[in-house]
Scaffold this active site. Structure first.
Site, PDB file in Angstrom:
ATOM      1  N   HIS A  63      21.315  35.437   2.639  1.00  0.00           N
ATOM      2  CA  HIS A  63      22.003  34.171   2.358  1.00  0.00           C
ATOM      3  C   HIS A  63      21.436  33.063   3.246  1.00  0.00           C
ATOM      4  O   HIS A  63      21.064  31.987   2.759  1.00  0.00           O
ATOM      5  CB  HIS A  63      23.501  34.360   2.614  1.00  0.00           C
ATOM      6  CG  HIS A  63      24.326  33.120   2.454  1.00  0.00           C
ATOM      7  ND1 HIS A  63      25.259  32.976   1.455  1.00  0.00           N
ATOM      8  CD2 HIS A  63      24.380  31.966   3.180  1.00  0.00           C
ATOM      9  CE1 HIS A  63      25.838  31.787   1.562  1.00  0.00           C
ATOM     10  NE2 HIS A  63      25.324  31.168   2.610  1.00  0.00           N
ATOM     11  N   GLU A  64      21.362  33.334   4.548  1.00  0.00           N
ATOM     12  CA  GLU A  64      20.855  32.330   5.483  1.00  0.00           C
ATOM     13  C   GLU A  64      19.360  32.095   5.283  1.00  0.00           C
ATOM     14  O   GLU A  64      18.870  30.961   5.396  1.00  0.00           O
ATOM     15  CB  GLU A  64      21.138  32.756   6.930  1.00  0.00           C
ATOM     16  CG  GLU A  64      22.598  33.037   7.253  1.00  0.00           C
ATOM     17  CD  GLU A  64      23.505  31.847   7.027  1.00  0.00           C
ATOM     18  OE1 GLU A  64      22.995  30.711   6.898  1.00  0.00           O
ATOM     19  OE2 GLU A  64      24.726  32.030   6.980  1.00  0.00           O
ATOM     20  N   HIS A  67      18.793  29.633   2.460  1.00  0.00           N
ATOM     21  CA  HIS A  67      18.949  28.241   2.912  1.00  0.00           C
ATOM     22  C   HIS A  67      17.671  27.767   3.612  1.00  0.00           C
ATOM     23  O   HIS A  67      17.142  26.686   3.317  1.00  0.00           O
ATOM     24  CB  HIS A  67      20.107  28.128   3.910  1.00  0.00           C
ATOM     25  CG  HIS A  67      21.468  28.174   3.296  1.00  0.00           C
ATOM     26  ND1 HIS A  67      21.847  27.381   2.235  1.00  0.00           N
ATOM     27  CD2 HIS A  67      22.571  28.909   3.620  1.00  0.00           C
ATOM     28  CE1 HIS A  67      23.119  27.629   1.932  1.00  0.00           C
ATOM     29  NE2 HIS A  67      23.571  28.552   2.754  1.00  0.00           N
TER      30      HIS A  67
END
Length: 270
Positions: A63-64, A67
């Site tokens: 997820h990170e 980004h």
């Protein structure tokens, strides 16, 4: 000049090399997943706990990473130097928010808490669509993870899948779906607000900015209200059902995961 270029390329590779920490977490996921599948472990619940927890941390790292990677291609070259491209959870700005709290919430209540602690230098990025895409990349990773976890269900390919592994996948899918829904909420501090923020007026953004640290707290305060909680998990169960996962399977997965408690009699991993 050639030597300098070689040094820069080597530096770029080191910034994007997958961290041994992430490899270790992934290895735990793989080994414990195998233990759940084969029934090798003497404690099925413990194996499910380790498998789901490791897989959940892997999804948080991805997820990170999503980004950061999207920010990199949008113009923020600083994410490499910060270690965000190595998938190392210890490199995040707030490891507590991105890893520790999400794992604790899973253990305590079976809820996919949104993480969110990579610092993007937004002034390096031009174009509202790019800013929106950077914010959307994280929760879209949770959506993709949920699709992968539920693939055996909606493909009707469960023949031969051990019941314990089936329940574990169902619970992991519940975590991903709940995390995606929460992340997409247009609440300051969450990715959903980050998606729409570039399209708001400067005045609105300035007035809303002080609320960002409290957005997630407000959401969880609302989830303590029984009616809101029931509605939220009703939406989660509805989406899982559309993906072929019954609420019985996901909640049996949660019971197996919380092996230190007495499991319901109808949830059996045999």
């Amino acid at each position: 000049m050639g030597h300098l270029g070689s040094v820069n390329r080597s530096h770029d590779r080191s910034e994007r090399r997958i961290s041994p920490v992430f490899i270790g977490i992934f290895a735990v996921m793989a080994v414990t997943g195998w233990a759940v599948w084969t029934g090798y472990s003497t404690s099925t619940g413990l194996a499910v706990f380790l498998f789901v927890t490791a897989a959940w941390i892997v999804s948080l790292c991805l997820h990170e990473y999503a980004h950061a990677r999207t920010a990199l291609h949008s113009g923020d070259l600083s994410v490499g130097a910060k270690g965000y491209l190595t998938l190392n959870p210890l490199k995040y700005t707030h490891a507590l928010l991105s890893i520790v709290l999400p794992v604790l919430f899973v253990i305590m209540g079976g809820l996919g808490l949104p993480g969110g602690a990579v610092y993007i230098e937004r002034d390096r990025i031009e174009g509202r669509w790019r800013h929106s895409l950077i914010s959307a990349a994280g929760p879209l990773t949770n959506v993709a993870f949920a699709v992968v976890c539920t693939a055996p269900f909606w493909l009707d390919a469960l023949d031969g899948v051990p019941m314990a592994f089936r329940f574990a996948l169902a619970f992991l899918a519940l975590l991903q779906v709940s995390a995606a829904i929460l992340n997409f909420l247009p609440v300051p501090g969450l990715d959903g607000y980050g998606i729409i923020e570039p399209w708001l007026s400067h005045r609105v953004r300035r007035e809303v900015a002080p609320l960002a640290p409290f957005g997630l707290l407000a959401v969880f305060a609302l989830l303590w209200i029984p009616e809101v909680n029931a509605y939220f998990f009703g939406v989660v169960d509805g989406l899982l059902s559309a993906l072929g996962v019954s609420d019985l399977e996901s909640y049996c997965g949660r019971d197996l995961y919380r092996f230190w408690q007495d499991a319901n009699g109808f949830c059996t991993a045999s």
